[in-house]
Design a protein around this motif. Structure first.
Motif, PDB file in Angstrom:
ATOM      1  N   LEU A  47      -4.622  -0.260   6.492  1.00 19.83           N
ATOM      2  CA  LEU A  47      -5.058   0.191   7.809  1.00 19.83           C
ATOM      3  C   LEU A  47      -6.093  -0.756   8.405  1.00 19.83           C
ATOM      4  N   GLY A  48      -5.800  -1.254   9.617  1.00 20.07           N
ATOM      5  CA  GLY A  48      -6.722  -2.134  10.319  1.00 20.07           C
ATOM      6  C   GLY A  48      -6.533  -3.608  10.043  1.00 20.07           C
ATOM      7  N   TYR A  68      -0.927  -7.472   9.053  1.00 21.24           N
ATOM      8  CA  TYR A  68       0.007  -6.517   8.475  1.00 21.24           C
ATOM      9  C   TYR A  68       0.045  -5.191   9.221  1.00 21.24           C
ATOM     10  N   PHE A  69      -1.097  -4.687   9.629  1.00 24.10           N
ATOM     11  CA  PHE A  69      -1.102  -3.402  10.347  1.00 24.10           C
ATOM     12  C   PHE A  69      -0.921  -3.597  11.847  1.00 24.10           C
ATOM     13  N   TRP A  70      -1.802  -4.387  12.477  1.00 21.59           N
ATOM     14  CA  TRP A  70      -1.781  -4.483  13.932  1.00 21.59           C
ATOM     15  C   TRP A  70      -0.612  -5.314  14.470  1.00 21.59           C
ATOM     16  N   PHE A  71      -0.239  -6.387  13.773  1.00 20.84           N
ATOM     17  CA  PHE A  71       0.854  -7.218  14.282  1.00 20.84           C
ATOM     18  C   PHE A  71       2.206  -6.722  13.792  1.00 20.84           C
ATOM     19  N   TYR A  72       2.380  -6.610  12.452  1.00 23.30           N
ATOM     20  CA  TYR A  72       3.673  -6.190  11.917  1.00 23.30           C
ATOM     21  C   TYR A  72       3.999  -4.750  12.323  1.00 23.30           C
ATOM     22  N   PHE A  73       3.120  -3.840  11.957  1.00 16.36           N
ATOM     23  CA  PHE A  73       3.434  -2.423  12.128  1.00 16.36           C
ATOM     24  C   PHE A  73       3.283  -1.958  13.577  1.00 16.36           C
ATOM     25  N   GLY A  78      -0.546   9.720   7.280  1.00 14.38           N
ATOM     26  CA  GLY A  78      -1.907   9.195   7.276  1.00 14.38           C
ATOM     27  C   GLY A  78      -1.981   7.682   7.203  1.00 14.38           C
ATOM     28  N   TYR A  79      -0.947   6.989   7.688  1.00 11.89           N
ATOM     29  CA  TYR A  79      -0.896   5.520   7.656  1.00 11.89           C
ATOM     30  C   TYR A  79      -1.174   4.997   6.250  1.00 11.89           C
ATOM     31  N   ALA A  80      -0.498   5.641   5.290  1.00 16.81           N
ATOM     32  CA  ALA A  80      -0.730   5.316   3.882  1.00 16.81           C
ATOM     33  C   ALA A  80       0.039   4.100   3.404  1.00 16.81           C
ATOM     34  N   HIS A  81       0.998   3.615   4.197  1.00 13.84           N
ATOM     35  CA  HIS A  81       1.900   2.567   3.712  1.00 13.84           C
ATOM     36  C   HIS A  81       1.565   1.183   4.233  1.00 13.84           C
ATOM     37  N   TRP A 110       0.847  -1.197   0.000  1.00 15.87           N
ATOM     38  CA  TRP A 110       0.000   0.000   0.000  1.00 15.87           C
ATOM     39  C   TRP A 110       0.883   1.248   0.000  1.00 15.87           C
ATOM     40  N   PRO A 111       0.411   2.333  -0.638  1.00 12.09           N
ATOM     41  CA  PRO A 111      -0.818   2.436  -1.428  1.00 12.09           C
ATOM     42  C   PRO A 111      -0.744   1.582  -2.699  1.00 12.09           C
ATOM     43  N   ARG A 112      -1.882   1.195  -3.209  1.00 11.81           N
ATOM     44  CA  ARG A 112      -1.925   0.251  -4.312  1.00 11.81           C
ATOM     45  C   ARG A 112      -1.310   0.798  -5.594  1.00 11.81           C
TER      46      ARG A 112
END
Length: 228
Positions: A178-179, A183-188, A172-175, A12-14
């Motif tokens: 989100l959610g 990928y978002f909650w565990f990795y990031f 803006g958490y563009a990379h 992301w972004p796509r």
């Protein structure tokens, strides 16, 4: 830009353009098993080594030393790999490059060699990595500077992690997706929050020990002055 060309990757972004990207041939489970197995091995070996000094090191201190051993491995080997090969990782199929390509699903800044991530990871790899192994040695050999090392490393780690989160917040958490639970909650979020929470605890611990040492020094000086 052709949308199919821009989004042939999972990041992301796509519409992010990564023309050299080659998909991993290693599964997520293989990569995570490697990461946590080697980290666990470092913890186990360090725990066993510190067990020979149980009269001097309590359980909390032994865990702290294990933390520095794992940090040394992650900083020097994994983040060191990124600092050396960041420009070819998207198209590289060596194992550590595939590990980074998997992590990029949580933060695609690593896939495009974002200036902040390259600079931050380079400092982490070649400063905090060796310092972490130095801290292990210092605690095992009871060096008088061990808590100063703990303070310096932990401040550096916490500062880097805060900047890491804050720069992405401003984007803006563009990379990342989100959610997304992995990928978002565990990795990031989770994996990087460790480098905020644990260093903060170690900063407070070092503060306590260094303050106690300074109080003792001040008390000794005061007694000498009274005698004189």
């Amino acid at each position: 830009m052709d949308s199919s060309e821009a989004s042939h990757h999972p990041y992301w972004p796509r519409d992010l353009s990564i023309p050299t990207y080659v998909a991993n041939d290693r599964s997520m489970s293989e990569i995570l098993v490697f990461l946590f197995s080697v980290s666990g091995l470092f913890m186990l070996v360090t725990w066993l080594i510190t067990g020979q000094a149980t009269s001097r090191l309590g359980a909390w201190r032994r865990l702290a030393v294990c933390w520095f051993a794992v940090c040394g491995f992650i900083h020097c080997v994994i983040e060191g790999w990124f600092s050396l090969y960041y420009d070819i990782i998207p198209g590289d199929q060596r194992f550590l490059s595939q590990l980074w390509k998997e992590y990029c699903k949580g933060d695609s800044r690593y896939a495009i060699a974002d200036n902040f991530t390259v600079c931050m990871e380079t400092v982490t790899a070649w400063v905090w990595g060796p310092f972490s192994f130095w801290a292990v040695y210092a605690f095992l050999t009871n060096k008088p500077y061990r808590f100063l090392l703990q303070l310096i490393i932990s401040v550096g780690q916490a500062y880097g992690a805060v900047l890491y989160f804050f720069t992405e917040h401003r984007d803006g958490y563009a990379h990342s997706e989100l959610g997304h639970p992995i990928y978002f909650w565990f990795y990031f979020v989770f994996m990087n929050t460790l480098w905020v929470v644990i260093p903060l605890a170690l900063i407070l611990d070092a503060w306590k020990h260094l303050s106690a040492a300074q109080r003792q020094t001040d008390g000794t000086k005061s007694q000498k002055n009274k005698k004189n």
